[in-house]
Structures are given as structure tokens and as C-alpha cells.
Design an enzyme around this catalytic site. Structure first.
Site, PDB file in Angstrom:
ATOM      1  N   GLU A  77      -2.739   8.162  -5.978  1.00 53.25           N
ATOM      2  CA  GLU A  77      -2.748   7.508  -7.284  1.00 53.25           C
ATOM      3  C   GLU A  77      -3.912   8.003  -8.129  1.00 53.25           C
ATOM      4  OE1 GLU A  77      -0.809   3.336  -5.570  1.00 53.25           O
ATOM      5  OE2 GLU A  77      -2.955   3.440  -6.019  1.00 53.25           O
ATOM      6  N   ARG A 116       0.841  -1.189   0.000  1.00 55.91           N
ATOM      7  CA  ARG A 116       0.000   0.000   0.000  1.00 55.91           C
ATOM      8  C   ARG A 116       0.883   1.248   0.000  1.00 55.91           C
ATOM      9  NH1 ARG A 116      -3.387  -2.822  -1.476  1.00 55.91           N
ATOM     10  NH2 ARG A 116      -5.461  -3.261  -0.623  1.00 55.91           N
ATOM     11  N   HIS A 119       0.653   0.628 -10.103  1.00 52.04           N
ATOM     12  CA  HIS A 119      -0.312  -0.159  -9.324  1.00 52.04           C
ATOM     13  C   HIS A 119      -0.920  -1.272 -10.186  1.00 52.04           C
ATOM     14  CE1 HIS A 119      -3.076   0.059  -5.579  1.00 52.04           C
ATOM     15  NE2 HIS A 119      -3.007  -1.179  -6.025  1.00 52.04           N
TER      16      HIS A 119
END
Length: 326
Positions: free
Chosen positions: A263, A234, A285
């Protein structure tokens, strides 16, 4: 008829087959949904599917028909679970779908950095091999994995899957105990000892108030073996500004990150300033996003809707008292 609304289809790859739940229903799918569009789009819906669109109390209180939220992810911090419990809204998530893809991505980052693949690829693109005058050259260090110690922060399913892959390469896994706590289980290694003795540190912990900035400059200064630091867990587990400082000061050998605190990243994110370095890899990601994993994720979403409509909800994070569907 049950109305089912998917708020952010674009968060799942276009190749995924979005098969629908069985039975009669009204299906509505949006590519993306802004926060100020949520109430309008979920009016009259009994079932909502979201990946990253937040559903907070102020929104939920305006949706009296909503009975069920299925999150197309394992993390459900975008959902106000306390409000859902009070309003009688059941919430489910997906689990275990990334057991192969995230560990494989983690090992890909480790291998690429440990063997300096990024630097050597760039050298070839820049013509250095062609100009070298010999069959190879040695611009960047190359290290084997066998015998190295990999510190794993987060000993859940993903962390343990990484450990199995690491062992196949002959590495020595160390499961880190909780920061600041005494280790009472012999299968764990004290947190500070992991920092001091690991050649590679990889993070697979959830982001909570206690794990935010779990690794910052004080922790980097304890890393005696200049490890690689890998984060496919994370954003926020590692202080990003301090990571750049650690690289600048040579406290670590490199960094491979798939997650950031924001993000997509803001233009002033410190990691964007170091992307030209051969010992830094930043991916957007996508560690979770193999074709196989995304299809498995979606099937869990469909299964959760069918289970809820059958009055047997699965993988619940909020199991509210059943209210009749409109």
C-alpha cells in the site's frame, strides 16, 4: 524539556484535532518522513509518534535519547520490538478505536456487493435505465442478507462486532476455527466447514507467518456456495493473484477489499486489473478512518504520552525499564 516528534502526520485525516499532551514539551510534527530521514529527525527526541514509518534496530541504535514510541495504529509491525526491549525503549499502541468504523465498512461492502449497487449505478450512468423502456431492469443479481451464513475469520473485537451487525440483518454468523486445527470450542466452526458452507466470508485476523495466504486457490476451490469474500483485516491474508483466478473461474460471487499486500499498490497488483467488474470493490485502506475513530485514535496517542511521562505507561507492547528522560 521533553522533545516529542510526530513522523507522519498525513496518515491521519486533516479534520482531526491534534491536541497536544499536557505539560511543557518541544513539539515537532512532520507530514511525512522517509526512512533515510528518521535518524536526523529523531535526534534528541525522547518520544516518537509513528503510524507507518518503520523504526528498525539500525535506526534505534543511533537514537540514544529515545525513551518511548507510541504507534498511531493497532498494528506495530513497523517497530523492531526486540531491539526496543534491549535498548530500554517502551512501545505503546492504540486499541479498540475502530470497533464501529471497520465493522460498518465491512457491512457496507457486503450490502453493496450483495445488492449489486456498483453494477446498477454504472448502468444508470451509462444510460441503460433511460433506454430500458420500463420502470426497472435486471442486469445484476440481488440477494437478501437474511438467512445467509457469514463466515468470520478472526473472532476478536472487530470480528465479533461484525457478527452483531450481521445478526441484526438476520444473518447466521460462523466463527472459523484455526486453519488445520481441530475445533475444541463449540462456539467455533471448523475452518474448512466455514469455507464450504458460508455465503459470505469476511477476514479480521492479524497478518502473521501462519496467516499469510490464509486463503489461496486451494481454499477458494472449497467454497461450494460461491461466497462473497471481504477483507478489511490485513493485506496478505488472501493471495491476490489467486483471488483474480477465483473470480475468473466463478468460484466466488465477488470481492470487497480495503487492504492490499502493498500500500499504495504497485502498478502490477492483480486486483487493479479487475476494478471495472461490477462484483469487485477496492477501497484505499479507509475502513478504519471515520472522523470519530480517527479522533479517538489520536486521543489514545496523547493519553499514552501523558501516561508514559507520568511513569505509568498504558497499552504497552514493550514495557522497558524506565530510563531518566534527558
Amino acid at each position: 524539556m521533553t522533545r516529542i516528534v510526530f513522523l507522519d502526520r498525513e496518515t491521519i485525516g486533516p479534520s482531526v484535532n491534534l491536541n497536544r499532551p499536557r505539560g511543557d514539551h518541544d513539539w515537532v510534527c512532520y507530514d511525512a518522513t522517509a526512512e533515510d530521514q528518521v535518524v536526523e529527525r529523531l535526534q534528541g527526541a525522547q518520544v516518537a509518534i509513528t503510524n507507518k514509518v518503520p523504526l528498525r534496530r539500525a535506526t534505534l541504535e543511533q537514537l540514544p535519547d529515545l525513551r518511548f514510541i507510541t504507534v498511531a495504529a493497532t498494528g506495530y509491525d513497523v517497530i523492531d520490538t526486540a531491539a526496543c526491549a534491549e535498548l530500554g525503549i517502551t512501545v505503546s499502541n492504540v486499541r479498540g478505536y475502530a470497533v464501529n468504523t471497520v465493522p460498518e465498512h465491512t457491512m457496507a461492502l457486503i450490502l453493496a456487493l450483495r445488492r449489486s449497487l456498483v453494477g446498477y449505478r454504472q448502468d444508470v450512468m451509462d444510460g441503460q435505465w433511460q433506454a430500458s423502456g420500463q420502470f426497472c431492469f435486471f442486469n445484476h443479481p440481488i440477494r437478501d442478507l437474511r438467512g445467509s451464513r457469514i463466515g468470520i475469520i478472526g473472532a476478536g473485537t472487530l470480528g465479533r462486532s461484525v457478527a452483531k451487525l450481521a445478526e441484526a440483518f438476520g444473518m447466521i454468523p460462523l466463527y472459523a476455527g484455526r486453519k488445520g486445527e481441530r475445533v475444541r470450542d463449540g462456539s467455533y466452526t471448523p475452518f474448512d466447514e466455514v469455507l464450504e458452507t458460508a455465503d459470505i466470508i469476511t477476514l479480521h485476523a492479524p497478518l502473521t507467518d501462519t496467516t499469510r495466504d490464509l486463503i489461496a486457490l486451494p481454499e477458494f476451490r472449497k467454497m461450494k456456495r460461491r461466497p462473497l469474500v471481504i477483507n478489511t483485516g490485513r493485506g496478505g491474508l488472501v493471495n491476490e493473484a489467486d483471488l483474480v483466478t477465483a473470480l475468473d473461474e466463478g468460484l466466488i460471487a465477488g470481492a470487497g477489499f480495503d487492504v492490499l499486500t502493498q500500500e499504495p499498490p504497485a502498478d502490477d497488483n492483480p486486483l487493479l486489473t479487475i476494478l471495472d467488474r461490477p462484483n469487485v470493490i477496492l477501497t484505499p485502506h479507509v475502513a478504519w478512518a471515520s472522523e470519530e475513530a480517527m479522533q479517538s485514535l489520536w486521543q489514545q496517542v496523547v493519553d499514552s504520552i501523558e501516561a508514559f511521562l507520568g511513569d505509568e505507561p498504558v497499552r504497552t507492547v514493550v514495557h522497558a525499564k524506565r530510563r531518566d528522560l534527558v
